[in-house]
Structure formats: C-alpha cells, structure tokens
Design a protein around this motif. Structure first.
Motif, PDB file in Angstrom:
ATOM      1  N   ILE A 185      12.630   7.314   5.965  1.00  0.00           N
ATOM      2  CA  ILE A 185      11.387   6.715   5.500  1.00  0.00           C
ATOM      3  C   ILE A 185      11.056   5.485   6.340  1.00  0.00           C
ATOM      4  O   ILE A 185      11.957   4.816   6.855  1.00  0.00           O
ATOM      5  N   GLU A 186       9.756   5.193   6.455  1.00  0.00           N
ATOM      6  CA  GLU A 186       9.294   4.055   7.239  1.00  0.00           C
ATOM      7  C   GLU A 186       8.200   3.305   6.482  1.00  0.00           C
ATOM      8  O   GLU A 186       7.399   3.934   5.778  1.00  0.00           O
ATOM      9  N   PRO A 187       8.114   1.988   6.645  1.00  0.00           N
ATOM     10  CA  PRO A 187       7.029   1.232   6.003  1.00  0.00           C
ATOM     11  C   PRO A 187       5.714   1.457   6.727  1.00  0.00           C
ATOM     12  O   PRO A 187       5.692   1.664   7.951  1.00  0.00           O
ATOM     13  N   VAL A 188       4.613   1.409   5.986  1.00  0.00           N
ATOM     14  CA  VAL A 188       3.292   1.580   6.583  1.00  0.00           C
ATOM     15  C   VAL A 188       2.448   0.329   6.386  1.00  0.00           C
ATOM     16  O   VAL A 188       2.005  -0.300   7.342  1.00  0.00           O
ATOM     17  N   THR A 189       2.219  -0.065   5.115  1.00  0.00           N
ATOM     18  CA  THR A 189       1.412  -1.256   4.854  1.00  0.00           C
ATOM     19  C   THR A 189       1.693  -1.780   3.450  1.00  0.00           C
ATOM     20  O   THR A 189       2.218  -1.052   2.597  1.00  0.00           O
ATOM     21  N   LEU A 190       1.360  -3.048   3.202  1.00  0.00           N
ATOM     22  CA  LEU A 190       1.555  -3.674   1.894  1.00  0.00           C
ATOM     23  C   LEU A 190       0.500  -3.164   0.913  1.00  0.00           C
ATOM     24  O   LEU A 190      -0.680  -3.091   1.250  1.00  0.00           O
ATOM     25  N   LEU A 191       0.945  -2.821  -0.306  1.00  0.00           N
ATOM     26  CA  LEU A 191       0.024  -2.418  -1.362  1.00  0.00           C
ATOM     27  C   LEU A 191      -0.291  -3.592  -2.288  1.00  0.00           C
ATOM     28  O   LEU A 191      -1.457  -3.896  -2.544  1.00  0.00           O
ATOM     29  N   ALA A 192       0.742  -4.274  -2.807  1.00  0.00           N
ATOM     30  CA  ALA A 192       0.511  -5.366  -3.758  1.00  0.00           C
ATOM     31  C   ALA A 192       1.800  -6.143  -3.990  1.00  0.00           C
ATOM     32  O   ALA A 192       2.893  -5.660  -3.689  1.00  0.00           O
ATOM     33  N   SER A 193       1.660  -7.345  -4.552  1.00  0.00           N
ATOM     34  CA  SER A 193       2.800  -8.153  -4.992  1.00  0.00           C
ATOM     35  C   SER A 193       2.573  -8.543  -6.442  1.00  0.00           C
ATOM     36  O   SER A 193       1.431  -8.824  -6.836  1.00  0.00           O
ATOM     37  N   GLN A 194       3.637  -8.579  -7.246  1.00  0.00           N
ATOM     38  CA  GLN A 194       3.493  -8.881  -8.666  1.00  0.00           C
ATOM     39  C   GLN A 194       4.826  -9.264  -9.306  1.00  0.00           C
ATOM     40  O   GLN A 194       5.877  -8.855  -8.827  1.00  0.00           O
ATOM     41  N   PRO A 195       4.763 -10.071 -10.393  1.00  0.00           N
ATOM     42  CA  PRO A 195       5.982 -10.352 -11.153  1.00  0.00           C
ATOM     43  C   PRO A 195       6.401  -9.131 -11.951  1.00  0.00           C
ATOM     44  O   PRO A 195       5.562  -8.375 -12.441  1.00  0.00           O
ATOM     45  N   MET A 196       7.692  -8.928 -12.076  1.00  0.00           N
ATOM     46  CA  MET A 196       8.250  -7.809 -12.828  1.00  0.00           C
ATOM     47  C   MET A 196       9.089  -8.379 -13.963  1.00  0.00           C
ATOM     48  O   MET A 196       9.928  -9.265 -13.750  1.00  0.00           O
ATOM     49  N   GLY A 197       8.876  -7.888 -15.173  1.00  0.00           N
ATOM     50  CA  GLY A 197       9.578  -8.484 -16.302  1.00  0.00           C
ATOM     51  C   GLY A 197       9.962  -7.505 -17.384  1.00  0.00           C
ATOM     52  O   GLY A 197       9.959  -6.288 -17.196  1.00  0.00           O
ATOM     53  N   ILE A 198      10.293  -8.068 -18.541  1.00  0.00           N
ATOM     54  CA  ILE A 198      10.614  -7.309 -19.745  1.00  0.00           C
ATOM     55  C   ILE A 198       9.354  -7.286 -20.606  1.00  0.00           C
ATOM     56  O   ILE A 198       8.801  -8.334 -20.930  1.00  0.00           O
ATOM     57  N   SER A 199       8.882  -6.097 -20.956  1.00  0.00           N
ATOM     58  CA  SER A 199       7.689  -5.960 -21.794  1.00  0.00           C
ATOM     59  C   SER A 199       8.109  -5.494 -23.179  1.00  0.00           C
ATOM     60  O   SER A 199       8.672  -4.412 -23.328  1.00  0.00           O
TER      61      SER A 199
END
Length: 238
Positions: A185-199
């Motif tokens: 696998i290879e990277p292509v482009t950035l999609l998004a950045s976000q915090p990840m937590g407990i919901s």
C-alpha cells in the motif's frame, strides 16, 4: 420525610453507578484486536488504565463497527471507541477524549495507476470504506461521487489490494504499521484530521464521565499514553 427521600435517591444513584460499563470497539489492530481469548491494542491499554484509575467495573468486547456504533447510541452504560468526534456526531454522545489525534489519509494498492495530489483529483476514483465508519461521512461531505461501502475494514482492504477499488481511507498510524509489515500500500493524499475518543450513550452519568476524563488527562500528562502507543510501534504527535 425529606431525609427518607434523600436516602432513597442516594440509594438509587449508588445502584446506578454500580452498573458495569460496557466498552465496545472494532477489530482494528494495533488499536484493538483479538489475540486468542484476549483483547489487546493501544487503545485497549488506555481503557484498562482509565478504568483501573477510577475503580469502576467494566467489560470490553470487539464487534463490527456498525453494531458498536448503534449500541453506543441506544444502550445505557455503553461506550464505543475509538470514535471520531466531528460536528455530526457531537450531540449523539457524551465524550471522553482524546484517545489520540488521528490523520486520515487515502491510500492505494502499490503499483496501481492511481494518481491524485489532492482531493479534487481523488474524486474521479472509486473509494472504499466500511459501514457506519466516520470516513463514509467524510467522503460524502467531500462530495466523492463513487463510494464503495463494505461490511468492515478488512473487507475494504481486500478490495483495495485486489484492485476492486482505487482508494481507501485509513488512519495514518495504522498505515505506517501495515507498511512496516510489508503490506503493498502507498499513501496518496490527506483526507482529514480529527480527535478520536470514547463515545458514550447520552444518558451516561456526568460525574462518572468526568472521572473517566480526569483519568485520561492524567494518562496524557504523565506520558503513559505515548508509551502505550510506542509499545505497538505507533508514535503520537498530540
């Protein structure tokens, strides 16, 4: 009478807080995965540390993300992780975060002819994701016209490496791990950045939520969170 009513309400509150918290997640190594009868992973270690700190009984289970996400919305004392916190989801849950700050990238199968320096160019390709994952929402919000939705992450990855889809979104942390393991696998482009937590389900007790957040804050402040991720070959930058 007032004293009696106080004791009744206090007793009910104590019973409620004696409930076992059900944590549910998906199979997404090295964040969370089954190893025989054990459940392991960087975020599993975080949950275990948080709950050991506050001394509340809990369970952890692994299941398809769509089911986990639905249960966390509908079942009392239930929390799903690791959940991307975005505007659409904000009022659906109560939150404890961040378990990590994630960058989500679009990747391709090594050797494919896919070329995209940005999201505009990526939109001409078929992009795969999996049911109820937040990346499906990200792709639709970014106006991707050709989205293939599979049952889970593993199904999407199989489609990518067999060239049945052109691109797929993935955590940058997990991408680095898979690439180190030799995945094509290879990277292509950035999609998004976000915090990840407990919901957690919306009726989750606020005082218990505050204890969990304080425990996570301590985990971050004393460096234990970063050490947990390093044990799985992951480097946090938050």
């Amino acid at each position: 009478m007032r004293k009696l009513l106080f004791l009744v309400f206090w007793g009910l509150a104590s019973i409620a807080h004696a409930e076992t918290i059900s944590f549910i997640t998906e199979d997404y190594p090295p964040f969370a995965y089954r190893d025989g009868k054990d459940i392991k992973g960087a975020t599993i270690d975080e949950i275990n540390a948080i709950m050991a700190d506050i001394g509340t009984p809990y369970t952890i289970d692994v299941m398809p993300w769509a089911r986990a996400y639905t249960l966390a919305q509908t079942t009392p004392f239930t929390c799903a992780f690791v959940t991307a916190h975005n505007a659409e989801r904000d009022k659906l849950f109560k939150w404890v975060e961040p378990l990590l700050i994630d960058h989500n990238i679009l990747i391709k199968h090594t050797g494919s002819d896919v070329q995209a320096k940005d999201l505009d160019e990526a939109r001409k390709y078929v992009v795969g994701t999996w049911r109820q994952d937040y990346t499906e929402t990200l792709l639709r919000q970014a106006n991707f016209p050709k989205i293939d939705v599979a049952a889970d992450f593993k199904s999407t990855m199989k489609k990518l490496v067999s060239d049945r889809i052109d691109l797929m979104p993935i955590s940058e942390f997990y991408f680095q791990k898979l690439q180190q393991e030799g995945q094509p696998i290879e990277p292509v482009t950035l999609l998004a950045s976000q915090p990840m937590g407990i919901s957690c389900q919306k009726d989750f007790p606020d005082d218990l939520l505050a204890k969990m957040q304080a425990a996570l804050n301590r985990l971050i402040a004393d460096g234990r969170q970063k050490q947990m991720f390093l044990q799985y070959g992951l480097k946090l930058d938050n």
